[in-house]
Design a protein around this motif. Structure first.
Motif, PDB file in Angstrom:
ATOM      1  N   PRO A  31     -57.960 -25.873 -14.881  1.00 47.55           N
ATOM      2  CA  PRO A  31     -56.791 -25.078 -14.473  1.00 47.55           C
ATOM      3  C   PRO A  31     -57.197 -23.921 -13.574  1.00 47.55           C
ATOM      4  N   GLY A  32     -56.284 -23.544 -12.697  1.00 45.26           N
ATOM      5  CA  GLY A  32     -56.506 -22.409 -11.805  1.00 45.26           C
ATOM      6  C   GLY A  32     -55.516 -21.304 -12.093  1.00 45.26           C
ATOM      7  N   HIS A  33     -55.368 -20.407 -11.141  1.00 43.12           N
ATOM      8  CA  HIS A  33     -54.429 -19.290 -11.298  1.00 43.12           C
ATOM      9  C   HIS A  33     -53.037 -19.782 -10.939  1.00 43.12           C
ATOM     10  N   SER A  34     -52.175 -19.922 -11.930  1.00 38.78           N
ATOM     11  CA  SER A  34     -50.828 -20.443 -11.712  1.00 38.78           C
ATOM     12  C   SER A  34     -49.848 -19.300 -11.513  1.00 38.78           C
ATOM     13  N   SER A  35     -48.966 -19.485 -10.559  1.00 37.15           N
ATOM     14  CA  SER A  35     -47.909 -18.502 -10.303  1.00 37.15           C
ATOM     15  C   SER A  35     -46.702 -19.248  -9.755  1.00 37.15           C
ATOM     16  N   GLY A  36     -45.524 -18.724  -9.997  1.00 37.90           N
ATOM     17  CA  GLY A  36     -44.313 -19.381  -9.540  1.00 37.90           C
ATOM     18  C   GLY A  36     -43.825 -20.423 -10.519  1.00 37.90           C
ATOM     19  N   ARG A  37     -42.736 -21.056 -10.143  1.00 36.17           N
ATOM     20  CA  ARG A  37     -42.112 -22.054 -11.007  1.00 36.17           C
ATOM     21  C   ARG A  37     -42.513 -23.453 -10.577  1.00 36.17           C
ATOM     22  N   ALA A  38     -42.575 -24.355 -11.546  1.00 33.61           N
ATOM     23  CA  ALA A  38     -42.941 -25.733 -11.236  1.00 33.61           C
ATOM     24  C   ALA A  38     -41.910 -26.384 -10.315  1.00 33.61           C
ATOM     25  N   SER A  39     -40.657 -25.998 -10.445  1.00 35.45           N
ATOM     26  CA  SER A  39     -39.605 -26.597  -9.607  1.00 35.45           C
ATOM     27  C   SER A  39     -39.759 -26.263  -8.136  1.00 35.45           C
ATOM     28  N   ASP A  40     -40.541 -25.245  -7.812  1.00 40.24           N
ATOM     29  CA  ASP A  40     -40.745 -24.850  -6.417  1.00 40.24           C
ATOM     30  C   ASP A  40     -41.895 -25.598  -5.759  1.00 40.24           C
ATOM     31  N   ARG A 458     -48.800 -26.777 -10.717  1.00 37.65           N
ATOM     32  CA  ARG A 458     -48.643 -25.351 -11.028  1.00 37.65           C
ATOM     33  C   ARG A 458     -49.816 -24.856 -11.873  1.00 37.65           C
ATOM     34  N   ASP A 459     -50.234 -25.644 -12.854  1.00 36.54           N
ATOM     35  CA  ASP A 459     -51.369 -25.251 -13.695  1.00 36.54           C
ATOM     36  C   ASP A 459     -52.661 -25.169 -12.883  1.00 36.54           C
ATOM     37  N   LEU A 460     -52.755 -25.993 -11.839  1.00 38.16           N
ATOM     38  CA  LEU A 460     -53.944 -25.944 -10.972  1.00 38.16           C
ATOM     39  C   LEU A 460     -53.890 -24.771 -10.003  1.00 38.16           C
ATOM     40  N   GLY A 461     -52.687 -24.230  -9.779  1.00 38.72           N
ATOM     41  CA  GLY A 461     -52.548 -23.080  -8.885  1.00 38.72           C
ATOM     42  C   GLY A 461     -52.250 -23.440  -7.448  1.00 38.72           C
ATOM     43  N   PHE A 462     -51.654 -24.635  -7.198  1.00 36.61           N
ATOM     44  CA  PHE A 462     -51.343 -25.061  -5.840  1.00 36.61           C
ATOM     45  C   PHE A 462     -49.838 -25.276  -5.713  1.00 36.61           C
ATOM     46  N   GLY A 463     -49.274 -24.772  -4.600  1.00 34.90           N
ATOM     47  CA  GLY A 463     -47.832 -24.824  -4.433  1.00 34.90           C
ATOM     48  C   GLY A 463     -47.325 -26.007  -3.650  1.00 34.90           C
ATOM     49  N   SER A 464     -48.211 -26.831  -3.105  1.00 32.96           N
ATOM     50  CA  SER A 464     -47.783 -27.979  -2.323  1.00 32.96           C
ATOM     51  C   SER A 464     -48.891 -29.019  -2.306  1.00 32.96           C
ATOM     52  N   LEU A 465     -48.532 -30.215  -1.883  1.00 34.97           N
ATOM     53  CA  LEU A 465     -49.525 -31.288  -1.778  1.00 34.97           C
ATOM     54  C   LEU A 465     -50.560 -30.952  -0.712  1.00 34.97           C
ATOM     55  N   GLN A 466     -50.118 -30.325   0.366  1.00 33.69           N
ATOM     56  CA  GLN A 466     -51.055 -29.912   1.414  1.00 33.69           C
ATOM     57  C   GLN A 466     -52.044 -28.876   0.888  1.00 33.69           C
ATOM     58  N   ALA A 467     -51.550 -27.920   0.094  1.00 33.65           N
ATOM     59  CA  ALA A 467     -52.446 -26.914  -0.483  1.00 33.65           C
ATOM     60  C   ALA A 467     -53.437 -27.543  -1.460  1.00 33.65           C
ATOM     61  N   LEU A 468     -52.989 -28.579  -2.181  1.00 31.58           N
ATOM     62  CA  LEU A 468     -53.886 -29.286  -3.100  1.00 31.58           C
ATOM     63  C   LEU A 468     -55.022 -29.949  -2.337  1.00 31.58           C
ATOM     64  N   HIS A 469     -54.716 -30.562  -1.216  1.00 29.43           N
ATOM     65  CA  HIS A 469     -55.753 -31.205  -0.392  1.00 29.43           C
ATOM     66  C   HIS A 469     -56.681 -30.164   0.232  1.00 29.43           C
ATOM     67  N   GLU A 470     -56.122 -29.001   0.591  1.00 25.11           N
ATOM     68  CA  GLU A 470     -56.977 -27.923   1.117  1.00 25.11           C
ATOM     69  C   GLU A 470     -57.910 -27.402   0.029  1.00 25.11           C
ATOM     70  N   GLY A 471     -57.423 -27.351  -1.210  1.00 23.29           N
ATOM     71  CA  GLY A 471     -58.274 -26.943  -2.317  1.00 23.29           C
ATOM     72  C   GLY A 471     -59.410 -27.909  -2.556  1.00 23.29           C
ATOM     73  N   LEU A 472     -59.159 -29.189  -2.304  1.00 22.35           N
ATOM     74  CA  LEU A 472     -60.223 -30.195  -2.410  1.00 22.35           C
ATOM     75  C   LEU A 472     -61.291 -29.952  -1.356  1.00 22.35           C
ATOM     76  N   GLU A 473     -60.862 -29.563  -0.154  1.00 22.32           N
ATOM     77  CA  GLU A 473     -61.807 -29.344   0.939  1.00 22.32           C
ATOM     78  C   GLU A 473     -62.613 -28.064   0.759  1.00 22.32           C
ATOM     79  N   ASP A 474     -61.945 -26.959   0.367  1.00 24.85           N
ATOM     80  CA  ASP A 474     -62.667 -25.681   0.261  1.00 24.85           C
ATOM     81  C   ASP A 474     -63.297 -25.460  -1.119  1.00 24.85           C
ATOM     82  N   GLU A 475     -63.249 -26.483  -1.963  1.00 25.78           N
ATOM     83  CA  GLU A 475     -63.922 -26.490  -3.265  1.00 25.78           C
ATOM     84  C   GLU A 475     -63.300 -25.525  -4.282  1.00 25.78           C
ATOM     85  N   SER A 476     -62.057 -25.095  -4.029  1.00 32.18           N
ATOM     86  CA  SER A 476     -61.387 -24.277  -5.032  1.00 32.18           C
ATOM     87  C   SER A 476     -60.782 -25.140  -6.142  1.00 32.18           C
ATOM     88  N   LEU A 477     -60.631 -26.448  -5.886  1.00 30.03           N
ATOM     89  CA  LEU A 477     -60.223 -27.384  -6.919  1.00 30.03           C
ATOM     90  C   LEU A 477     -61.475 -27.834  -7.667  1.00 30.03           C
TER      91      LEU A 477
END
Length: 515
Positions: A31-40, A458-477
């Motif tokens: 898990p990462g730093h989660s913020s915001g609502r899952a619906s967003d 949300r638990d991983l701390g990413f607000g979009s699918l694009q941000a999730l893929h960026e986290g894979l690249e920059d090793e924050s995931l």
């Protein structure tokens, strides 16, 4: 770079070091730093170069999963269905056309009749196509002067079936016109439809002389009730169709060309990576440039590169016979690859060298879907999870079996009369048919599935699918691997819970592990 104080490991460390191959159940994200609502959370992403879905869900081309009802339900909720090829070319094309007609948008080929046609002609048209309205034009075809409209209400009180339509049609018809420059947008046409307060709006050419298309109010209601709808530029639902690339090349081009002409937005060209698949792929792309081709399954970067170089707009990553794809697999297969390793390696190579989206196959639940998306996939191809829903063929109860898209089981061969030559080598089944439980409607199941994905992101701390893929690249995931014993125990407990007559009285330790 990731925070040096981070726990876990980046994907590169997990997959590039050991000689082991991982399945989806072997990987666990931290898990990462989660913020915001899952619906967003925004799950939108491209599954091919030109097709973007708001929900990364694709109905697999299996004859017990995806036909008309499933394709419509998935598209209305932001996904897309791929209609299976275990049927005749004509039947598959008819299914594609039915999906495209469910939400008309601009109906480019409305049903038209001439003023001398009779009520009986309209009744035959309605019985054949399930419609009750026809536009009356001067020549009885599109592209001529509009004279009136006949609806089912006009013929209700008409006792004589030989009555000419010119005697009962409504002549004062409210219409819209194409602008002098450019074309009428769907939103502008919808606004006119609402302001005129009519059920059907014929669209005429700029000078008002010829009928161009038609817009209906029922489509406006569907669009309003399904804001996540997957639709093309004309406002019609997106739909895909499967084309098997057989080693001998028999029947491939005929099926592909007919499906493209029928209006399929996506062709899923599946095969074993032989030369005939590449040749057919090149022929489709050179002839039908506006149709995207999703090709696969590719288990290695080498296979993915060959498919993309041949013209594929997207690649399906999956070995097709991995141990994680089917819990009822009757024996191990020595040719294949772990599904998590396949998705990561193919997606990473495609992103860095090919700029092509990757779709993950073999996903069975929302947890595995999250793992696949986190490893670089932009969509997931669902087979077992959608079988047994109300919209699946033979749905509405316990579905007797499900098959792989290129299944050669006796039931499929007999039911669709697939020719099986006597001199052909006996096929070896890679999957076994298995019963699946009833899951209710696809809309309710997708709500559950997408809610799980959004909560996980949300638990991983990413607000979009694009941000999730960026986290894979920059090793924050960050991620870790489960012990084999842990994975086996969880799977065993899960199967016990599914098969137990009274799961509520299982030992607490086992029921907790099985979740």
């Amino acid at each position: 770079m990731a925070d040096p104080a981070s726990d876990g490991w980046p994907a590169g460390k997990v997959f590039d070091g050991p000689i082991d191959a991982y399945t989806f159940d072997d990987i666990m994200f931290l898990p990462g730093h989660s913020s915001g609502r899952a619906s967003d959370i925004d799950l939108a992403g491209h599954i091919t170069k030109n097709i973007k879905l708001r929900a990364p869900i694709i109905g697999a081309p299996s004859d017990t999963v995806t036909e008309v009802d499933m394709s419509v339900a998935l598209a209305l909720n932001g996904g897309i269905g791929i209609i299976h090829a275990n049927q005749s070319i004509e039947a598959q094309c008819a299914m594609v056309k039915r999906v495209k007609r469910h939400v008309g948008g601009f109906i480019q080929e409305p049903f038209t009749l001439g003023p001398d046609n009779t009520v009986e002609d309209l009744a035959k048209l309605g019985a054949e196509h399930g419609i009750g309205t026809a536009l009356i034009t001067e020549t009885g075809s599109l592209g001529s002067r509009l004279m009136g409209v006949v609806t089912s209400r006009d013929i209700d009180n008409c006792a004589d079936p030989q009555t000419k339509l010119s005697h009962i049609m409504t002549k004062n018809v409210r219409t819209a016109r194409e602008p002098e420059s450019g074309s009428l947008t769907l939103q502008d046409a919808m606004n006119i439809l609402k302001s005129e307060k009519v059920g059907k709006l014929p669209v005429l050419s700029a000078d008002g002389s010829n009928l161009v298309s038609l817009l209906v109010r029922s489509d406006l209601k569907k669009i309003r009730e399904n804001p996540q709808m997957s639709k093309d530029l004309q406002g019609k639902l997106l739909v895909g169709a499967a084309v098997p690339a057989l080693a001998d090349g028999s029947g491939d081009w005929a099926r592909a060309s007919k499906l493209c002409e029928a209006g399929a937005d996506l062709i899923y060209l599946f095969g074993d990576g032989h030369d005939s698949q590449l040749e057919l792929l090149q022929k489709i792309k050179s002839t039908y440039r506006t149709v995207d081709v999703l090709a696969g399954p590719a288990a290695s970067t080498r296979e993915a590169r060959r498919l993309v170089e041949a013209g594929a707009d997207g690649v399906v990553a999956g070995a097709g016979c991995d141990s994680g794809g089917d819990p009822h697999h009757f024996r191990p297969v020595s040719v294949g690859r772990g599904d998590a390793t396949t998705v990561y390696e193919v997606a990473q190579y495609a992103a860095m060298n090919l700029q092509i989206p990757v779709v993950a196959a073999g996903v069975r639940n929302s947890s595995q879907a999250l793992i696949a998306l986190g490893l670089g996939a932009s969509g997931v191809l669902l087979r077992e999870p959608l079988a047994g829903t109300d919209e699946a063929p033979r749905g509405g109860g316990a579905s007797p079996a499900y098959h792989h898209s290129n299944s050669l089981s006796a039931q499929v061969a007999v039911r669709t009369s697939i020719p099986r030559s006597s001199d052909r080598m006996a096929p070896v089944s890679r999957n076994v048919a298995m019963p699946v439980s009833h899951k209710g409607s696809v809309k309710a199941y997708m709500l559950y599935l997408l809610s799980g994905l959004r909560s996980g992101m949300r638990d991983l701390g990413f607000g979009s699918l694009q941000a999730l893929h960026e986290g894979l690249e920059d090793e924050s995931l960050r991620m870790e691997c489960r012990l084999p014993f842990s994975s086996q125990l969880r799977e065993s407990c899960s199967q016990m819970a599914k098969k137990a007559i009274h799961p509520e009285v299982m030992p607490v330790s086992l029921s907790a592990l099985g979740r």
